[in-house]
Design a protein around this motif. Structure first.
Motif, mmCIF file in Angstrom:
data_model
loop_
_atom_site.group_PDB
_atom_site.id
_atom_site.type_symbol
_atom_site.label_atom_id
_atom_site.label_comp_id
_atom_site.label_asym_id
_atom_site.label_seq_id
_atom_site.Cartn_x
_atom_site.Cartn_y
_atom_site.Cartn_z
ATOM 1 N N TYR A 20 0.824 -1.216 0.000
ATOM 2 C CA TYR A 20 0.000 0.000 0.000
ATOM 3 C C TYR A 20 0.855 1.262 0.000
ATOM 4 O O TYR A 20 0.421 2.330 -0.467
ATOM 5 C CB TYR A 20 -0.942 0.003 1.210
ATOM 6 C CG TYR A 20 -0.250 0.035 2.549
ATOM 7 C CD1 TYR A 20 0.092 1.248 3.150
ATOM 8 C CD2 TYR A 20 0.049 -1.145 3.231
ATOM 9 C CE1 TYR A 20 0.723 1.284 4.386
ATOM 10 C CE2 TYR A 20 0.677 -1.122 4.460
ATOM 11 C CZ TYR A 20 1.018 0.088 5.038
ATOM 12 O OH TYR A 20 1.642 0.112 6.261
ATOM 13 N N VAL A 23 1.514 1.960 -3.506
ATOM 14 C CA VAL A 23 0.288 2.463 -4.138
ATOM 15 C C VAL A 23 0.072 3.934 -3.792
ATOM 16 O O VAL A 23 -0.275 4.740 -4.660
ATOM 17 C CB VAL A 23 -0.926 1.614 -3.718
ATOM 18 C CG1 VAL A 23 -2.221 2.258 -4.199
ATOM 19 C CG2 VAL A 23 -0.806 0.199 -4.269
ATOM 20 N N LEU A 201 0.575 5.079 -10.320
ATOM 21 C CA LEU A 201 -0.431 4.134 -9.826
ATOM 22 C C LEU A 201 -0.334 2.794 -10.557
ATOM 23 O O LEU A 201 -0.370 1.732 -9.936
ATOM 24 C CB LEU A 201 -1.822 4.749 -10.004
ATOM 25 C CG LEU A 201 -2.955 4.166 -9.160
ATOM 26 C CD1 LEU A 201 -2.630 4.245 -7.680
ATOM 27 C CD2 LEU A 201 -4.258 4.908 -9.444
ATOM 28 N N PHE A 205 0.912 -1.036 -8.866
ATOM 29 C CA PHE A 205 0.161 -2.301 -8.907
ATOM 30 C C PHE A 205 0.891 -3.347 -9.747
ATOM 31 O O PHE A 205 0.761 -4.548 -9.487
ATOM 32 C CB PHE A 205 -1.246 -2.064 -9.454
ATOM 33 C CG PHE A 205 -2.199 -1.544 -8.418
ATOM 34 C CD1 PHE A 205 -2.776 -2.402 -7.492
ATOM 35 C CD2 PHE A 205 -2.520 -0.192 -8.354
ATOM 36 C CE1 PHE A 205 -3.651 -1.928 -6.523
ATOM 37 C CE2 PHE A 205 -3.386 0.286 -7.390
ATOM 38 C CZ PHE A 205 -3.952 -0.576 -6.466
ATOM 39 N N LEU A 222 -6.588 -1.786 -9.727
ATOM 40 C CA LEU A 222 -6.041 -0.614 -10.410
ATOM 41 C C LEU A 222 -7.125 0.086 -11.226
ATOM 42 O O LEU A 222 -7.265 1.318 -11.172
ATOM 43 C CB LEU A 222 -4.886 -1.035 -11.319
ATOM 44 C CG LEU A 222 -4.336 0.026 -12.277
ATOM 45 C CD1 LEU A 222 -3.726 1.189 -11.506
ATOM 46 C CD2 LEU A 222 -3.308 -0.589 -13.223
ATOM 47 N N CYS A 225 -9.399 1.956 -8.997
ATOM 48 C CA CYS A 225 -8.789 3.205 -8.509
ATOM 49 C C CYS A 225 -8.949 4.326 -9.524
ATOM 50 O O CYS A 225 -9.313 5.458 -9.172
ATOM 51 C CB CYS A 225 -7.304 2.983 -8.200
ATOM 52 S SG CYS A 225 -6.984 1.981 -6.735
#
Length: 250
Positions: A20, A23, A201, A205, A222, A225
């Motif tokens: 995380y 991310v 991003l 992932f 992903l 998001c």
């Protein structure tokens, strides 16, 4: 294909191995590049649009218009990933070669070798966005009734003051939804910045998937998001549009 096994593997990488953090870093880079890139694009694109709509009466105006045409052809005619690669792997080393690896600014030494890939990505996306914002802004300026410009000149305002105080504010209201679409496009296009080592991003992932070669769950998350980011920004643009309409009525 065992969904539970893939989900457990994803949770293991995302939480146990602190994926995380990657991310969050990637999300920050994605938004940073998109937001600042759009700001640069609006600034440069507006200036380019003004050169296109300005009367072509002098050789200066004609020259700026031709240079703008060249700029638009260059940045709209080549993929953003190619522009990124050229700026990072060609232009940056070329600056080192021609100028040296550092210059002095206000007594402080500035080293080109220390320019981060994120800054290069921001500049690349800003310049690329300017080419598209130019056409968006030009259409917005042309959508404003010519009587507005004539009224401003009749009041004794200069051409530049009329453009900045009367025409541009109305043009921005007209093109706000299109500018929102440009930001959404920038957010999605940032997925290519991993080509110059930026962790965005998508790259975050991808790293999570690479850890155990399970990409289905990471890529689905992903996609979610990106959907959330686009959804939130779409709502913000609509709220801003309503507020501007309400101010016009008042």
């Amino acid at each position: 294909m065992n969904i539970k096994v893939m989900w457990d593997a994803f949770i293991n990488q995302f939480i146990t191995h602190k994926g995380y953090i990657k991310v969050l870093t990637g999300l920050g880079n994605t938004l940073l590049i998109a937001v600042i890139g759009l700001a640069i694009g609006i600034l440069i694109g507006t200036l380019l649009a003004i050169t296109k709509v300005a009367p072509q009466k002098t050789w200066h105006a004609k020259l700026f218009s031709k240079l703008t045409d060249g700029y638009l052809a260059l940045f709209r005619g080549t993929p953003i990933v190619v522009q990124l690669l050229i700026m990072y792997y060609v232009l940056l080393p070329l600056l080192d070669l021609l100028i040296g690896d550092s210059i002095k600014i206000n007594g402080e030494v500035f080293q080109f070798s220390k320019i981060s890939a994120v800054i290069v990505a921001i500049v690349a996306f800003g310049l690329n966005s300017a080419a598209y914002v130019c056409e968006i802004m030009r259409s917005g300026i042309l959508s404003v009734d010519i009587g507005q410009t004539e009224a401003g000149r009749a009041l004794g305002l200069s051409s530049s003051r009329t453009m900045c105080s009367i025409v541009l504010p109305q043009a921005i209201k007209n093109i706000l939804p299109t500018l929102g679409n440009e930001f959404i496009a920038l957010v999605k296009e940032t997925s290519v910045v991993s080509f110059i080592t930026v962790v965005d991003l998508t790259g975050a992932f991808k790293q999570i998937g690479n850890a155990n070669y399970e990409f289905i769950i990471p890529y689905l998350v992903l996609a979610l998001c990106y959907l959330v980011i686009v959804f939130i920004f779409t709502i913000l643009v609509r709220l801003l549009e309503r507020r501007l309409r309400a101010s016009e009525k008042r």
